[in-house]
Design a protein around this motif. Structure first.
Motif, PDB file in Angstrom:
ATOM      1  N   ASP A 168       0.801  -1.256   0.067  1.00  0.00           N
ATOM      2  CA  ASP A 168       0.048  -0.026  -0.006  1.00  0.00           C
ATOM      3  C   ASP A 168       0.781   1.315   0.069  1.00  0.00           C
ATOM      4  OD1 ASP A 168      -1.914  -1.717   0.373  1.00  0.00           O
ATOM      5  OD2 ASP A 168      -2.735  -1.009   2.413  1.00  0.00           O
ATOM      6  N   ASP A 195       0.291   4.004   1.942  1.00  0.00           N
ATOM      7  CA  ASP A 195      -0.324   4.675   3.133  1.00  0.00           C
ATOM      8  C   ASP A 195       0.501   4.634   4.268  1.00  0.00           C
ATOM      9  OD1 ASP A 195      -0.687   2.241   3.886  1.00  0.00           O
ATOM     10  OD2 ASP A 195      -2.856   2.222   3.980  1.00  0.00           O
ATOM     11  N   THR A 210       1.696   2.028   5.773  1.00  0.00           N
ATOM     12  CA  THR A 210       1.183   1.283   7.052  1.00  0.00           C
ATOM     13  C   THR A 210       2.162   0.176   6.883  1.00  0.00           C
ATOM     14  OG1 THR A 210      -0.090   0.283   5.246  1.00  0.00           O
ATOM     15  CG2 THR A 210      -1.385   1.484   7.206  1.00  0.00           C
ATOM     16  N   TYR A 262       3.504  -3.544  10.975  1.00  0.00           N
ATOM     17  CA  TYR A 262       2.279  -2.753  10.680  1.00  0.00           C
ATOM     18  C   TYR A 262       1.879  -1.623  11.245  1.00  0.00           C
ATOM     19  CZ  TYR A 262      -2.164  -2.214   8.087  1.00  0.00           C
ATOM     20  OH  TYR A 262      -3.272  -1.712   7.337  1.00  0.00           O
ATOM     21  N   ARG A 313      -1.997   4.094   9.802  1.00  0.00           N
ATOM     22  CA  ARG A 313      -2.045   4.872   8.513  1.00  0.00           C
ATOM     23  C   ARG A 313      -1.973   6.215   8.487  1.00  0.00           C
ATOM     24  NH1 ARG A 313      -4.441   6.163   4.096  1.00  0.00           N
ATOM     25  NH2 ARG A 313      -5.443   4.555   2.655  1.00  0.00           N
TER      26      ARG A 313
END
Ligand SMILES: Nc1nc2c(ncn2[C@@H]2O[C@H](COP(=O)(O)OP(=O)(O)OP(=O)(O)O)[C@@H](O)[C@H]2O)c(=O)[nH]1
Ligand SMILES: [Mg+2]
Length: 292
Positions: A84, A86, A88, A193, A196
Motif C-alpha cells: 500500500d 499509505d 502502513t 504494520y 495509516r
C-alpha cells in the motif's frame, strides 16, 4: 534479481516517504517502481518526481489497480512486490519477503499480527480478517494467519499463472486461492504494520461482504461439493426425519392424517436429492474440465 514494486494509490499523502524507503531498502537490487494512481491530489506528481513509473488507472478499485499494474511489469522482472501507499507497511521489510523467494517460495505474504503498532488495525478489521482467514484456511487448506495482508512478494512466472479478476478488496483473497489452486509454494513472514497516514479507502462492512461473497462464489465454482452436498444432505435428512414420524403414524393407525406434512417431507427429500445430484454433476464436469 530484477524487482518490480507495485503501489496502488488514491490520494496518499505519505507516498513520497514510502517511495524513498522502498528505493533505499532495495539499493542492492535492480528495481522499478510502478505507482497505479487514481488520485485527485498531487500523489502522482510526487511519485513521478521520485522516479516511479506512474500509471493512471482508468478503472476503479484496489484489485483493478493491481491488475492494471501487473500489465506494466517489465519483461525482465523476476519478482513482483506489492504494498500500500499509505505508510502502513514498512518498505524495509521487503528484503524479508524476498528471502523465502530466493529459497524457493513462489508467493510470500507478510503477516502483521505479531508486529502491529497499537491501533494500526481496528478491532473490527482484525476480527473480520481472522474470520476470513479461518474460512480460506479451512476451505482451501492454506496455512496462513493474515489473508488480507497487502504486502506480498511473488515470483513473476507464478503471477503469470494466476487468473486475477476481482476489481476490489477480494483481490487479496483471490490471489491466495488462485496460488493454492495452481499448487504454488505459499509462505508467510512476520512484518511490521503501522498506523495509516491519510484517509482510509476501505469500507469494512462493504468490503467484508464482498470478500465473503467472492469466497463463496469461488468455492461454488471450484469445489461445488463443499456447498451443494451439505445443503442437499441436510434437506434430505430433515425430510426423512419428518417422513419417518408420518410413517410411524401410518403403521400405528393405518391412515395418513397429516397430508400437508407428508407432501412437505416428500418435497424436502426430492429437493435435497436434486441439490446433491447437482453438486455431484458439477463436480464431475469440473474434474473433466481440469483434466484437459
Ligand atoms: N489506484 C487505486 N488505489 C486504491 C484504490 N483503492 C484503494 N487504493 C490504494 O490501495 C491501498 C490500500 O487501500 P487502503 O485504503 O489503505 O485499504 P486498507 O489498507 O485495507 O485499509 P486501512 O487499514 O484503512 O489502511 C492504498 O495505497 C490506497 O491508496 C483504487 O480504487 N485505486
Ligand atoms: Mg492501508
Amino acid at each position: 534479481m530484477k524487482i518490480s514494486v507495485i503501489i496502488p494509490t488514491m490520494n496518499e499523502p505519505a507516498i513520497a516517504d514510502v517511495l524513498r524507503d522502498v528505493l533505499d531498502a532495495l539499493q542492492q537490487h535492480s528495481v522499478e517502481v510502478i505507482v497505479v494512481d487514481k488520485s485527485r491530489d498531487e500523489t502522482a506528481l510526487r511519485a513521478a518526481e521520485l522516479g516511479a513509473k506512474v500509471i493512471h488507472q482508468t478503472g476503479t478499485g484496489y484489485g483493478d489497480a493491481y491488475i492494471t499494474g501487473f500489465k506494466h511489469v517489465s519483461e525482465d522482472t523476476e519478482t513482483v512486490v506489492i504494498l500500500d501507499g499509505d505508510y502502513t507497511y514498512d518498505p524495509y521489510d521487503i528484503p524479508k519477503l524476498l528471502q523465502p523467494i530466493s529459497d524457493g517460495a513462489d508467493l510470500v505474504i507478510g503477516t502483521r499480527f505479531a508486529l502491529m503498532d497499537k491501533g494500526a488495525m481496528s478491532r473490527r478489521n482484525a476480527l473480520g480478517n481472522r474470520m476470513l482467514t479461518a474460512l480460506i484456511r479451512s476451505l482451501y487448506h492454506v496455512r496462513l494467519t493474515d489473508s488480507q495482508s497487502g504486502m506480498r512478494a511473488i515470483r513473476r512466472f507464478a503471477l503469470d499463472r494466476l487468473k486475477l479478476q476481482s476489481p476490489n478488496m477480494p483481490f487479496a483473497s483471490e490471489m491466495i486461492i488462485e496460488a493454492q489452486k495452481e499448487g504454488l509454494a505459499i509462505t508467510e513472514v512476520p512484518i511490521r504494520y503501522r498506523t495509516r497516514v491519510g484517509r482510509a479507502k476501505l469500507d469494512p462492512f462493504r468490503d467484508a461482504f464482498r470478500i465473503l461473497s467472492i469466497t463463496i462464489r469461488l468455492v461454488r465454482d471450484y469445489n461445488p461439493l463443499v456447498i451443494f452436498l451439505p445443503i442437499g444432505l441436510a434437506l434430505m435428512l430433515v425430510g426423512l426425519g419428518y417422513g419417518t414420524t408420518i410413517l410411524i403414524d401410518y403403521i400405528h393407525t393405518g391412515i395418513v392424517t397429516r397430508i400437508a406434512a407428508a407432501i412437505l417431507s416428500v418435497l424436502l427429500i426430492l429437493t435435497g436429492l436434486q441439490i446433491t445430484l447437482f453438486g455431484l454433476l458439477a463436480d464431475i464436469i469440473l474434474t473433466n474440465l481440469r483434466r484437459r
